[in-house]
Design a protein around this motif. Structure first.
Motif, PDB file in Angstrom:
ATOM      1  N   SER A   1       3.109  27.062  13.026  1.00 42.54           N
ATOM      2  CA  SER A   1       2.648  28.225  12.256  1.00 42.54           C
ATOM      3  C   SER A   1       3.371  29.513  12.641  1.00 42.54           C
ATOM      4  N   LEU A   2       4.043  29.521  13.797  1.00 43.41           N
ATOM      5  CA  LEU A   2       4.751  30.729  14.233  1.00 43.41           C
ATOM      6  C   LEU A   2       6.252  30.672  13.948  1.00 43.41           C
ATOM      7  N   GLN A   3       6.714  29.580  13.363  1.00 42.14           N
ATOM      8  CA  GLN A   3       8.149  29.460  13.076  1.00 42.14           C
ATOM      9  C   GLN A   3       8.452  30.208  11.777  1.00 42.14           C
ATOM     10  N   LEU A   4       8.698  31.488  11.908  1.00 50.09           N
ATOM     11  CA  LEU A   4       8.831  32.382  10.753  1.00 50.09           C
ATOM     12  C   LEU A   4      10.029  32.046   9.873  1.00 50.09           C
TER      13      LEU A   4
ATOM     14  N   ARG B   1       6.059  34.837  19.063  1.00 53.37           N
ATOM     15  CA  ARG B   1       6.841  33.956  19.943  1.00 53.37           C
ATOM     16  C   ARG B   1       7.595  34.781  20.981  1.00 53.37           C
ATOM     17  N   VAL B   2       8.169  35.880  20.523  1.00 49.95           N
ATOM     18  CA  VAL B   2       8.934  36.747  21.427  1.00 49.95           C
ATOM     19  C   VAL B   2       8.017  37.362  22.480  1.00 49.95           C
ATOM     20  N   MET B   3       6.840  37.809  22.046  1.00 53.82           N
ATOM     21  CA  MET B   3       5.894  38.432  22.983  1.00 53.82           C
ATOM     22  C   MET B   3       5.455  37.444  24.057  1.00 53.82           C
ATOM     23  N   MET B   4       5.151  36.210  23.643  1.00 50.86           N
ATOM     24  CA  MET B   4       4.739  35.204  24.623  1.00 50.86           C
ATOM     25  C   MET B   4       5.903  34.815  25.528  1.00 50.86           C
ATOM     26  N   THR B   5       7.112  34.820  24.991  1.00 52.31           N
ATOM     27  CA  THR B   5       8.284  34.498  25.810  1.00 52.31           C
ATOM     28  C   THR B   5       8.488  35.547  26.897  1.00 52.31           C
ATOM     29  N   TYR B   6       8.273  36.811  26.550  1.00 55.59           N
ATOM     30  CA  TYR B   6       8.353  37.863  27.567  1.00 55.59           C
ATOM     31  C   TYR B   6       7.298  37.648  28.651  1.00 55.59           C
TER      32      TYR B   6
ATOM     33  N   THR C   1      14.031  27.247  24.391  1.00 58.43           N
ATOM     34  CA  THR C   1      15.318  27.866  24.047  1.00 58.43           C
ATOM     35  C   THR C   1      15.881  27.313  22.745  1.00 58.43           C
ATOM     36  N   LEU C   2      15.383  26.162  22.309  1.00 60.15           N
ATOM     37  CA  LEU C   2      15.861  25.582  21.053  1.00 60.15           C
ATOM     38  C   LEU C   2      15.117  26.126  19.834  1.00 60.15           C
ATOM     39  N   VAL C   3      14.117  26.972  20.065  1.00 56.19           N
ATOM     40  CA  VAL C   3      13.473  27.676  18.950  1.00 56.19           C
ATOM     41  C   VAL C   3      14.522  28.606  18.336  1.00 56.19           C
ATOM     42  N   PRO C   4      14.721  28.548  17.023  1.00 51.90           N
ATOM     43  CA  PRO C   4      15.816  29.312  16.406  1.00 51.90           C
ATOM     44  C   PRO C   4      15.518  30.803  16.275  1.00 51.90           C
ATOM     45  N   GLN C   5      15.261  31.439  17.407  1.00 51.19           N
ATOM     46  CA  GLN C   5      15.003  32.879  17.426  1.00 51.19           C
ATOM     47  C   GLN C   5      15.855  33.463  18.552  1.00 51.19           C
ATOM     48  N   VAL C   6      16.777  34.331  18.198  1.00 54.91           N
ATOM     49  CA  VAL C   6      17.788  34.795  19.152  1.00 54.91           C
ATOM     50  C   VAL C   6      17.170  35.453  20.376  1.00 54.91           C
ATOM     51  N   GLU C   7      16.153  36.285  20.175  1.00 52.26           N
ATOM     52  CA  GLU C   7      15.565  37.007  21.308  1.00 52.26           C
ATOM     53  C   GLU C   7      14.863  36.051  22.267  1.00 52.26           C
ATOM     54  N   VAL C   8      14.189  35.044  21.706  1.00 53.39           N
ATOM     55  CA  VAL C   8      13.545  34.030  22.549  1.00 53.39           C
ATOM     56  C   VAL C   8      14.596  33.341  23.412  1.00 53.39           C
ATOM     57  N   ARG C   9      15.716  32.991  22.805  1.00 57.80           N
ATOM     58  CA  ARG C   9      16.787  32.309  23.539  1.00 57.80           C
ATOM     59  C   ARG C   9      17.391  33.213  24.607  1.00 57.80           C
ATOM     60  N   ASN C  10      17.609  34.462  24.253  1.00 51.92           N
ATOM     61  CA  ASN C  10      18.192  35.400  25.217  1.00 51.92           C
ATOM     62  C   ASN C  10      17.301  35.588  26.442  1.00 51.92           C
ATOM     63  N   ILE C  11      15.989  35.565  26.223  1.00 52.41           N
ATOM     64  CA  ILE C  11      15.043  35.745  27.330  1.00 52.41           C
ATOM     65  C   ILE C  11      15.010  34.506  28.218  1.00 52.41           C
ATOM     66  N   MET C  12      15.025  33.326  27.593  1.00 50.19           N
ATOM     67  CA  MET C  12      14.761  32.088  28.329  1.00 50.19           C
ATOM     68  C   MET C  12      15.973  31.486  29.034  1.00 50.19           C
ATOM     69  N   ILE C  13      17.142  31.556  28.423  1.00 51.08           N
ATOM     70  CA  ILE C  13      18.294  30.841  28.980  1.00 51.08           C
ATOM     71  C   ILE C  13      18.630  31.263  30.421  1.00 51.08           C
ATOM     72  N   PRO C  14      18.516  32.549  30.784  1.00 51.23           N
ATOM     73  CA  PRO C  14      18.792  32.904  32.188  1.00 51.23           C
ATOM     74  C   PRO C  14      17.895  32.203  33.204  1.00 51.23           C
TER      75      PRO C  14
ATOM     76  N   LYS D   1      16.801  19.268  16.931  1.00 52.16           N
ATOM     77  CA  LYS D   1      16.757  20.660  17.373  1.00 52.16           C
ATOM     78  C   LYS D   1      18.147  21.108  17.812  1.00 52.16           C
ATOM     79  N   GLY D   2      18.329  22.431  17.863  1.00 56.94           N
ATOM     80  CA  GLY D   2      19.631  22.964  18.260  1.00 56.94           C
ATOM     81  C   GLY D   2      20.502  23.241  17.049  1.00 56.94           C
ATOM     82  N   ASP D   3      21.380  24.232  17.153  1.00 55.97           N
ATOM     83  CA  ASP D   3      22.275  24.583  16.057  1.00 55.97           C
ATOM     84  C   ASP D   3      23.534  25.229  16.625  1.00 55.97           C
TER      85      ASP D   3
END
Length: 372
Positions: free
Chosen positions: A156-159, A178-183, A211-224, A259-261
């Motif tokens: 439901s959150l996959q916009l 998703r971004v808020m919870m990732t933070y 990190t495979l969620v297709p949202q750039v900010e989520v990925r940027n936060i998680m990959i490190p 998943k993944g792109d």
């Protein structure tokens, strides 16, 4: 209004724990009945649960930071606090796994997600304050991380799956939750300190899924976080072989699930920038050695992504048989030469590797391509 605040506090004291306990009991029965057909109508169970869920959500929605503060202060011991946190985190996880509301109740699902996010933001300081360092409790932290991972991956959150108009409405009202919870997840991970090692390699797969969620900010936060995991295992064992093996294995599985792109491939490559001069992190490990090993590994993973995505696209498309075999050979060669996981050459069911290639002479997979 002071009187309203007092009434809410009274309801929190008298009802919150009862609601959580009741929901856990009903949800537990509902889950067990799914495995035994015919005992009870799942729809009826969902309807009963839905009433209690609505009460719980309404109560949590009325609570302010003062109510949460008083709630935390009223626990007589850390054991009581731990029990409460485990209960509410478990209920939240079940809300995302069970079909409590009808499929078309999207507004209710979004509201539920918003309430869960707000509650998690109120509870995380108590978790950090009471169950870190010497009093670290793996069970509570693991429950929190599991909730965060489930939350971010909610359908439901996959916009991206919504129409532009609906997406705008959701973003205007709630933002990208998703971004808020990732933070929140990243912040809590940082708060773990030396206890991060308890979640290596166990949390690699779940975090990789985020990190495979297709949202750039989520990925940027998680990959490190994966750099962090490598560093902590390097400190403990002198290498990061566990992280390496788990990351490659889970990446293989997740990409095989669709998943993944291309953007993810490029973003993962940015990890190489994280292996700069970090003398404070490397401690007694020779800086240049760690840096080179890290860059080499990330480069290998990026190449693996390329081959996995090529293989997946090739098998989905109307490619010639020779091209499909070529993609397969490239993937098998990669596992043999770069990852050195020869056991994978026997074939992974999820990839549907052709039996003739998977089962014959894995030491020289190129021969199969030439023979064809």
């Amino acid at each position: 209004d002071t009187s309203v605040q007092e009434e809410v506090e009274m309801m929190v004291e008298s009802l919150l724990d009862v609601l959580l306990q009741t929901l856990l009991s009903i949800m537990s029965k509902s889950q067990s009945q799914e495995a035994v057909r015919g005992q009870r109508c799942p729809q009826c169970t969902a309807e009963i649960t839905g009433e209690y869920v609505s009460c719980l959500l309404s109560l949590l929605r009325q609570m302010t930071d003062i109510h949460f503060q008083h709630l935390m202060e009223n626990f007589q011991s850390k054991e009581e606090l731990k029990e409460f946190l485990l209960k509410i985190l478990c209920v939240f996880r079940n809300l995302m796994k069970l079909s409590i509301f009808p499929r078309d109740w999207n507004i209710m699902r979004l509201l539920t997600s918003n309430i869960i996010l707000t509650t998690a933001q109120y509870l995380s300081p108590a978790l950090h304050k009471n169950f870190t360092e010497a009093e670290f409790d793996f069970k509570v932290w693991n429950s929190y991380f599991s909730l965060a991972v489930l939350y971010i991956n909610q359908p439901s959150l996959q916009l991206e799956n919504l129409s532009p108009a609906k997406r705008k409405k959701v973003l205007d009202k709630y933002g990208d939750m998703r971004v808020m919870m990732t933070y929140e997840l990243f912040s809590m991970w940082q708060n773990l300190g030396e206890n991060k090692i308890h979640f290596i390699p166990g949390m690699i797969g779940p975090f990789l899924g985020v990190t495979l969620v297709p949202q750039v900010e989520v990925r940027n936060i998680m990959i490190p976080i994966f750099h962090d995991m490598m560093d902590w295992e390097q400190r403990k064992n002198g290498n990061f072989k566990q992280v390496e093996a788990e990351l490659i294995d889970k990446l293989d599985s997740l990409v095989s699930e669709g998943k993944g792109d291309e953007n993810y491939r490029e973003l993962f490559g940015l990890l190489t920038q994280l292996f700069g001069p970090y003398p404070s992190l490397l401690e007694k490990i020779e800086q240049e050695t760690w840096r080179e090993t890290g860059i080499s590994f990330v480069t290998s993973v990026t190449r693996l992504m390329e081959r996995l995505l090529d293989y997946r696209d090739c098998m989905k498309g109307d490619e010639t048989e020779n091209k499909k075999i070529g993609c397969t050979v490239n993937l098998l060669n990669f596992y043999k030469s770069e990852i050195n996981k020869e056991e994978m050459l026997a074939g992974k069911g999820c990839w549907e590797i052709p039996q003739a290639i998977a089962c014959s002479t894995p030491m020289d997979p190129e021969a199969h391509f030439l023979q064809s």
